[in-house]
Design a protein around this motif. Structure first.
Motif, short mmCIF file in Angstrom:
data_model
loop_
_atom_site.label_atom_id
_atom_site.label_comp_id
_atom_site.label_asym_id
_atom_site.label_seq_id
_atom_site.Cartn_x
_atom_site.Cartn_y
_atom_site.Cartn_z
N LYS A 1 59.49 26.05 23.75
CA LYS A 1 59.79 24.99 24.73
C LYS A 1 58.93 25.16 25.99
CE LYS A 1 64.60 23.92 23.64
NZ LYS A 1 65.95 23.87 24.21
N LEU A 2 58.80 26.41 26.43
CA LEU A 2 57.97 26.67 27.61
C LEU A 2 56.50 26.36 27.34
CD1 LEU A 2 59.70 29.95 28.82
CD2 LEU A 2 59.73 27.73 29.99
N PHE A 3 56.00 26.70 26.16
CA PHE A 3 54.62 26.40 25.81
C PHE A 3 54.39 24.89 25.79
CE2 PHE A 3 54.18 30.50 23.02
CZ PHE A 3 54.11 31.27 24.16
N ALA A 4 55.34 24.15 25.19
CA ALA A 4 55.20 22.69 25.12
C ALA A 4 55.22 22.08 26.52
CB ALA A 4 56.32 22.09 24.26
N ALA A 5 56.10 22.58 27.37
CA ALA A 5 56.17 22.07 28.74
C ALA A 5 54.88 22.38 29.50
CB ALA A 5 57.38 22.66 29.47
N LEU A 6 54.36 23.58 29.33
CA LEU A 6 53.12 23.98 29.99
C LEU A 6 51.98 23.05 29.60
CD1 LEU A 6 51.35 26.02 31.62
CD2 LEU A 6 51.06 27.27 29.46
N THR A 7 51.80 22.81 28.31
CA THR A 7 50.68 21.97 27.88
C THR A 7 50.86 20.53 28.35
OG1 THR A 7 51.68 21.59 25.70
CG2 THR A 7 50.10 23.39 25.88
N SER A 8 52.08 20.04 28.30
CA SER A 8 52.33 18.67 28.76
C SER A 8 52.02 18.52 30.25
CB SER A 8 53.78 18.30 28.47
OG SER A 8 54.07 17.02 29.00
N LEU A 9 52.52 19.45 31.04
CA LEU A 9 52.28 19.37 32.49
C LEU A 9 50.81 19.60 32.84
CD1 LEU A 9 55.45 21.24 33.78
CD2 LEU A 9 54.94 18.79 34.00
N MET A 10 50.15 20.49 32.11
CA MET A 10 48.72 20.71 32.37
C MET A 10 47.91 19.46 32.08
SD MET A 10 47.83 24.60 31.21
CE MET A 10 46.09 24.31 31.46
N SER A 11 48.28 18.73 31.03
CA SER A 11 47.52 17.52 30.70
C SER A 11 47.76 16.42 31.73
CB SER A 11 47.86 17.03 29.29
OG SER A 11 49.19 16.56 29.24
N GLU A 12 48.91 16.46 32.39
CA GLU A 12 49.22 15.46 33.42
C GLU A 12 48.63 15.82 34.78
OE1 GLU A 12 53.47 15.28 33.65
OE2 GLU A 12 53.68 14.66 31.55
N ARG A 13 48.76 17.10 35.18
CA ARG A 13 48.43 17.48 36.56
C ARG A 13 47.43 18.60 36.70
NH1 ARG A 13 54.20 18.80 38.92
NH2 ARG A 13 55.17 18.20 36.97
N GLY A 14 47.27 19.40 35.69
CA GLY A 14 46.40 20.57 35.81
C GLY A 14 47.22 21.80 36.16
N PHE A 15 46.69 22.96 35.79
CA PHE A 15 47.40 24.22 35.95
C PHE A 15 47.71 24.54 37.40
CE2 PHE A 15 47.54 28.91 36.15
CZ PHE A 15 48.54 29.14 35.23
N ASP A 16 46.77 24.27 38.29
CA ASP A 16 46.95 24.64 39.70
C ASP A 16 48.04 23.83 40.39
OD1 ASP A 16 45.20 22.37 39.49
OD2 ASP A 16 44.73 22.63 41.61
N ALA A 17 48.37 22.65 39.86
CA ALA A 17 49.32 21.76 40.51
C ALA A 17 50.75 21.90 39.99
CB ALA A 17 48.86 20.31 40.35
N ILE A 18 50.99 22.84 39.07
CA ILE A 18 52.35 23.01 38.54
C ILE A 18 52.88 24.39 38.92
CG2 ILE A 18 52.12 21.37 36.64
CD1 ILE A 18 51.53 23.70 34.77
N THR A 19 54.19 24.47 38.97
CA THR A 19 54.86 25.74 39.28
C THR A 19 55.67 26.18 38.07
OG1 THR A 19 56.87 24.69 40.10
CG2 THR A 19 55.08 25.05 41.71
#
Length: 196
Positions: free
Chosen positions: A19-37
């Motif tokens: 679940k965490l991996f899926a959330a990470l990839t989804s958020l990265m595709s939307e905002r990028g790694f630097d913009a998520i917590t």
């Protein structure tokens, strides 16, 4: 006490990680790694923010775990595709086609390049994962040179050049042009290493 998902604690941990991996990839595709917590990732995964820390101390650790998982899956798939393919040129074709199947989540993520926002230690650990795949290409090229199917060439120069061709954004994810782009890339790489 938090609710356990799955039939055992091991299953619970694995399902939580997925679940965490899926959330990470989804958020990265939307905002990028630097913009998520890590809190953003926990929320998107439907997991309590503090529960995430039972799995990962920070988002870079989560990223490393995700890439480790993905690399292991990819290497297993690549090795299965290569199993029984004896001709080094056909092995190289297979390698190119398998690379084309990869999703380019991290290359396409919005925001700055990951190398500019990660710690040196994390960058080094991510590089180790690339080396696992490069070792397969190194093995294929060496077999090709040893068999005479490929001309002698400096492997340590050729490997990054081939992978640079394969990591471009030139192959569409889908649609009519996808197969033509894969074939053109395959032909280019085979010519570049002297197989055609």
């Amino acid at each position: 006490m938090p609710k356990i998902i799955g039939g055992s604690l091991t299953e619970h941990r694995e399902q939580t990680r997925q679940k965490l991996f899926a959330a990470l990839t989804s958020l990265m595709s939307e905002r990028g790694f630097d913009a998520i917590t890590l809190a953003d990732i926990a929320s998107a995964a439907g997991i309590g923010r503090t529960a995430v820390y039972n799995h990962f101390p920070d988002k870079e650790s989560l990223l490393i775990a995700f890439i480790t998982h993905e690399t292991e899956q990819y290497v297993a798939t690549l090795e299965r595709a290569l199993d029984g393919v004896d001709d080094p040129v056909e092995q190289l074709r297979t390698y190119v086609r398998q690379q084309a199947q990869l999703k380019r989540v991290f290359h396409l993520a919005p925001g700055p390049d990951l190398r500019s926002v990660l710690s040196r230690g994390t960058i080094a650990r991510l590089r180790e994962h690339a080396e696992v795949v490069e070792d397969i290409l190194r093995r294929i090229l060496t077999a090709g040179i040893d068999s005479g199917a490929l001309p002698a060439q400096p492997i340590e120069t050729t490997v990054p050049l081939v992978n640079a061709c394969l990591s471009s954004r030139g192959i569409p994810d889908e649609g009519r042009g996808r197969e033509a782009a894969i074939l053109a890339t395959e032909t280019f790489v085979l010519r570049a290493v002297g197989a055609l």
